[in-house]
Write an enzyme that holds these catalytic residues in place. Structure first.
Site, PDB file in Angstrom:
ATOM      1  N   PRO A  39       5.874  -6.970   5.315  1.00 38.28           N
ATOM      2  CA  PRO A  39       6.174  -7.498   4.372  1.00 38.28           C
ATOM      3  C   PRO A  39       5.183  -7.371   3.310  1.00 38.28           C
ATOM      4  O   PRO A  39       4.056  -7.166   3.493  1.00 38.28           O
ATOM      5  CB  PRO A  39       6.058  -9.252   4.933  1.00 38.28           C
ATOM      6  N   ASP A  40       5.361  -7.549   2.109  1.00 38.92           N
ATOM      7  CA  ASP A  40       4.475  -7.412   0.893  1.00 38.92           C
ATOM      8  C   ASP A  40       4.068  -8.888   1.042  1.00 38.92           C
ATOM      9  O   ASP A  40       4.900  -9.886   0.766  1.00 38.92           O
ATOM     10  CB  ASP A  40       5.460  -7.141  -0.368  1.00 38.92           C
ATOM     11  N   PHE A  41       2.686  -8.917   0.882  1.00 44.54           N
ATOM     12  CA  PHE A  41       2.171 -10.081   1.087  1.00 44.54           C
ATOM     13  C   PHE A  41       2.202 -11.055  -0.224  1.00 44.54           C
ATOM     14  O   PHE A  41       1.988 -12.337  -0.404  1.00 44.54           O
ATOM     15  CB  PHE A  41       0.515 -10.076   1.135  1.00 44.54           C
ATOM     16  N   ASP A 111      -0.707   1.766   5.476  1.00 35.12           N
ATOM     17  CA  ASP A 111      -0.043   1.681   7.024  1.00 35.12           C
ATOM     18  C   ASP A 111       0.232   3.057   7.564  1.00 35.12           C
ATOM     19  O   ASP A 111       0.955   3.235   8.685  1.00 35.12           O
ATOM     20  CB  ASP A 111       1.141   0.917   6.845  1.00 35.12           C
ATOM     21  N   HIS A 126      -6.082   3.201  -1.254  1.00 37.91           N
ATOM     22  CA  HIS A 126      -6.480   1.738  -0.514  1.00 37.91           C
ATOM     23  C   HIS A 126      -7.071   2.117   0.872  1.00 37.91           C
ATOM     24  O   HIS A 126      -7.319   1.481   1.617  1.00 37.91           O
ATOM     25  CB  HIS A 126      -5.527   0.782  -0.742  1.00 37.91           C
TER      26      HIS A 126
END
Ligand code: ZN
Length: 258
Positions: A39-41, A111, A126
């Protein structure tokens, strides 16, 4: 066999841009990993981020002030992310690269799913969960070693075997600057790109949000494949806002049909 949507006119237009551009680069954000179950936070009420404030717990200050709490959270995130698999969007980008139609992927995601899908030219601005290192002495440690030490240490903080300092995942935490080399490489790619595909990113967080402007300033064009608005929608030559997997498979379909 993968099912492909009948190409829409926007996919045909995008396929033309891909074929004609001197260099095509993709910039991906959290939206590209949502179909893999990450999920996108920024989307409220989803998963791990429901219980914690990411800005607080995944902040560099939290790592320094309370490494046990940081690892209590990050150890779980590490394990969750490590188990995920690439989806059709990651695969489509790897396929574009294999066909010689995509020069590089720049990603904000940590990820490793672009790597797992087979993308070779990858800039992870990142960082990634592929390794951890010791901020005190610089020693790098593999994820397997980190997992071992997570289990072995009574306080749940994996430590450096040289100086006993707490290990930190090689990802950019809140409050940290982006790695200079990766950012410079991303900027160079975007400056030379004839087409920048912005995929699954809300383009709100600098310095990554400034990359499309470099492509435009260099005479290139920008396509946006993202659900929800971005600050540069009006500057995009193609704007697609469906599911990222469908949109990229639509692009592959349009390239096949030409
Ligand atoms: Zn150390």
């Amino acid at each position: 066999m993968r099912s492909r949507l009948a190409p829409r006119s926007e996919h045909v237009r995008l396929a033309e841009l891909v074929r004609d551009a001197r260099s095509v680069v993709a910039l991906t954000g959290a939206g590209v990993s949502v179909p893999s179950g990450i999920p996108d936070f920024r989307s409220p009420g989803t998963g791990l981020w429901q219980q914690v404030d990411p800005m607080e717990v995944a902040h560099i200050d939290a790592f320094h002030s309370d490494p046990a709490r940081f690892w209590g959270f990050y150890g779980t995130r590490f394990a969750t992310l490590s188990s995920k698999l690439p989806n059709g969007a990651h695969q489509a980008l790897a396929e574009l690269e294999q066909r010689g139609l995509l020069d590089a992927v720049i990603t904000q995601n940590v990820d490793m799913l672009h790597r797992k899908a087979g993308t070779r030219e990858l800039v992870e601005v990142h960082g990634s969960i592929a390794s951890c290192s010791c901020p005190a002495c610089g020693r790098a440690v593999t994820p397997d070693q980190v997992r071992e030490r997570l289990r072995a240490e009574p306080d749940g903080v994996p430590r450096c075997d040289r100086c006993a300092g707490p290990l930190k995942p090689d990802v950019v935490l809140f409050g940290e600057l982006l790695p200079e080399d990766a950012l410079r490489r991303a900027q160079e790619l975007c400056e030379r790109a004839g087409l920048l595909l912005c995929i699954g990113s809300s383009l709100e967080v600098y310095p990554v949000a400034g990359l499309p402007a470099l492509t435009l300033a260099g005479g290139g064009v920008v396509a946006i494949l993202t659900q929800g608005p971005t600050p540069i929608d009006e500057l995009a030559s193609v704007r697609l806002d469906g599911d990222v997997v469908d949109e990229l498979q639509g692009l592959l379909g349009a390239l096949d049909d030409a």
